[in-house]
Write a protein that holds these residues in place. Structure first.
Motif, PDB file in Angstrom:
ATOM      1  N   PRO A 271      40.886  93.725  14.760  1.00  0.00           N
ATOM      2  CA  PRO A 271      40.890  94.950  14.055  1.00  0.00           C
ATOM      3  C   PRO A 271      41.868  94.840  12.761  1.00  0.00           C
ATOM      4  O   PRO A 271      42.675  95.500  12.491  1.00  0.00           O
ATOM      5  CB  PRO A 271      42.027  95.950  15.141  1.00  0.00           C
ATOM      6  CG  PRO A 271      42.521  94.782  15.775  1.00  0.00           C
ATOM      7  CD  PRO A 271      41.800  93.755  16.007  1.00  0.00           C
TER       8      PRO A 271
ATOM      9  N   MET B 240      44.335 106.427  15.345  1.00  0.00           N
ATOM     10  CA  MET B 240      43.874 105.628  14.091  1.00  0.00           C
ATOM     11  C   MET B 240      44.157 106.144  12.858  1.00  0.00           C
ATOM     12  O   MET B 240      43.922 107.103  12.294  1.00  0.00           O
ATOM     13  CB  MET B 240      42.350 105.220  14.025  1.00  0.00           C
ATOM     14  CG  MET B 240      41.882 104.525  12.949  1.00  0.00           C
ATOM     15  SD  MET B 240      40.100 104.048  13.138  1.00  0.00           S
ATOM     16  CE  MET B 240      40.184 102.689  14.406  1.00  0.00           C
TER      17      MET B 240
ATOM     18  N   ASP C 210      43.625 111.136  18.368  1.00  0.00           N
ATOM     19  CA  ASP C 210      43.069 109.735  17.871  1.00  0.00           C
ATOM     20  C   ASP C 210      44.270 109.239  16.987  1.00  0.00           C
ATOM     21  O   ASP C 210      44.620 109.934  15.852  1.00  0.00           O
ATOM     22  CB  ASP C 210      41.860 109.816  17.227  1.00  0.00           C
ATOM     23  CG  ASP C 210      41.502 108.443  17.049  1.00  0.00           C
ATOM     24  OD1 ASP C 210      40.118 108.392  16.774  1.00  0.00           O
ATOM     25  OD2 ASP C 210      42.218 107.528  17.083  1.00  0.00           O
TER      26      ASP C 210
ATOM     27  N   TRP D 127      43.776 106.862   8.657  1.00  0.00           N
ATOM     28  CA  TRP D 127      42.727 107.040   7.915  1.00  0.00           C
ATOM     29  C   TRP D 127      42.854 106.640   6.645  1.00  0.00           C
ATOM     30  O   TRP D 127      42.018 106.845   5.522  1.00  0.00           O
ATOM     31  CB  TRP D 127      41.783 108.348   8.225  1.00  0.00           C
ATOM     32  CG  TRP D 127      41.315 108.342   9.571  1.00  0.00           C
ATOM     33  CD1 TRP D 127      42.082 108.951  10.467  1.00  0.00           C
ATOM     34  CD2 TRP D 127      40.218 107.672   9.963  1.00  0.00           C
ATOM     35  NE1 TRP D 127      41.234 108.685  11.780  1.00  0.00           N
ATOM     36  CE2 TRP D 127      40.322 108.054  11.433  1.00  0.00           C
ATOM     37  CE3 TRP D 127      39.109 107.071   9.315  1.00  0.00           C
ATOM     38  CZ2 TRP D 127      39.139 107.704  12.232  1.00  0.00           C
ATOM     39  CZ3 TRP D 127      38.240 106.713  10.493  1.00  0.00           C
ATOM     40  CH2 TRP D 127      37.946 106.972  11.613  1.00  0.00           C
TER      41      TRP D 127
ATOM     42  N   ARG E  21      44.586  99.525  13.242  1.00  0.00           N
ATOM     43  CA  ARG E  21      45.057 100.502  14.462  1.00  0.00           C
ATOM     44  C   ARG E  21      46.353 101.024  13.994  1.00  0.00           C
ATOM     45  O   ARG E  21      46.674 102.380  14.518  1.00  0.00           O
ATOM     46  CB  ARG E  21      45.283  99.712  15.830  1.00  0.00           C
ATOM     47  CG  ARG E  21      44.027  98.917  16.385  1.00  0.00           C
ATOM     48  CD  ARG E  21      44.630  97.985  17.100  1.00  0.00           C
ATOM     49  NE  ARG E  21      45.313  96.930  16.727  1.00  0.00           N
ATOM     50  CZ  ARG E  21      45.732  95.700  17.178  1.00  0.00           C
ATOM     51  NH1 ARG E  21      45.296  95.264  18.545  1.00  0.00           N
ATOM     52  NH2 ARG E  21      46.467  94.879  16.623  1.00  0.00           N
TER      53      ARG E  21
END
Length: 274
Positions: free
Chosen positions: A50, A29, A27, A31, A68
């Motif tokens: 987003p 994305m 993933d 954080w 993103r």
């Protein structure tokens, strides 16, 4: 995997960290989102799309982050006074509460260009938070027993604002008063958090009449977020000036008399899809 996550401001480091369940290594994305030193983040709102918007208590600047990629940029430098609560609407407008400046502004959420600004009060004032209804943007003032409203007609912005005097159960006390604001689940009224007393109030947006919502006190309660039929309140402890988000039960008809409280619900804190 379905992700549930939330954004929280880290008090000890200039970064925004997204917390949630374990995510597969594939993933992409991000954080964690770095913020400039001394930014002092407070207000945050997400969307449309987003994108997250963060406001600075230090100088009022506003950053826009792509959730993103993690890339962020300052879209508005602020005016030297705090920027606090924020909300975006479907017209890509960002409504910003101006704290001790006693003002509010409406920005282009994509570019940060200021569409309009209003001076609500001078002297002892703190315009703290904002909520959007279908036809009004309502702002709280932690130093005055009133709300400020910007009447909205679709994409048209007003040239004047309105004042809504708070009456009924709401009584001013020493310290920060009206703070977080949200709509009731039935969308017929407003909910306002009084930080110094920990009380939650139901506010008639037509008359300003307030009634205490029968919930346990939330000392130093701060922002409010409506999740389903339940408002989630962010606690703001005196030191440090950050907190979590305990759950608040909701009663459609507030009462001054004790009565049965429904079980608490866990708020949904999903990010995406966009």
């Amino acid at each position: 995997m379905r992700r549930r996550a939330f954004l929280t401001a880290a008090a000890a480091a200039p970064a925004i960290t997204v917390l949630g369940r374990a995510v597969a290594s594939a993933d992409p994305m991000p954080w964690e989102f770095a913020l400039p030193n001394g930014f002092q983040p407070d207000g945050i709102t997400i969307g449309p799309g987003p994108f997250a918007y963060l406001a600075s208590l230090a100088d009022g600047c506003v950053f826009r982050y792509d959730l993103r990629s993690g890339h962020g940029t300052m879209i508005n430098p602020g005016g030297g006074t705090p920027s606090v609560g924020m909300k975006t609407d479907r017209h890509d407008r960002l409504f910003v509460a101006g704290g001790s400046g006693g003002n509010a502004c409406v920005l282009d959420a994509r570019t940060g260009t200021e569409f309009t600004a209003f001076r609500f009060a001078t002297g002892d004032t703190y315009v703290n938070d904002v909520v959007l209804t279908e036809d009004v943007a309502w702002f709280t003032d932690s130093c005055h027993p009133e709300l400020y409203g910007l009447p909205l007609r679709g994409a048209e912005l007003p040239t004047e604002f309105v004042r809504l005097q708070l009456s009924g159960d709401f009584v001013m006390a020493e310290g920060l008063n009206a703070n977080g604001i949200a709509r009731t689940p039935d969308r017929r009224a407003l909910l306002v958090m009084q930080s110094n007393t920990g009380k939650l109030f139901n506010v008639d947006s037509r008359t300003g009449d307030t009634r205490t919502v029968d919930v346990d006190l939330l000392p130093h309660g701060d922002g409010l977020l409506l999740s389903g039929q339940t408002p989630a309140g962010g606690a703001e402890p005196p030191q440090p000036d950050r907190g979590g988000a305990p759950q608040l039960p909701w009663h459609r008809r507030p009462s001054r008399r004790p009565h049965h409280r429904p079980p608490l619900r866990r708020p949904h804190r999903g990010i995406g899809p966009w």
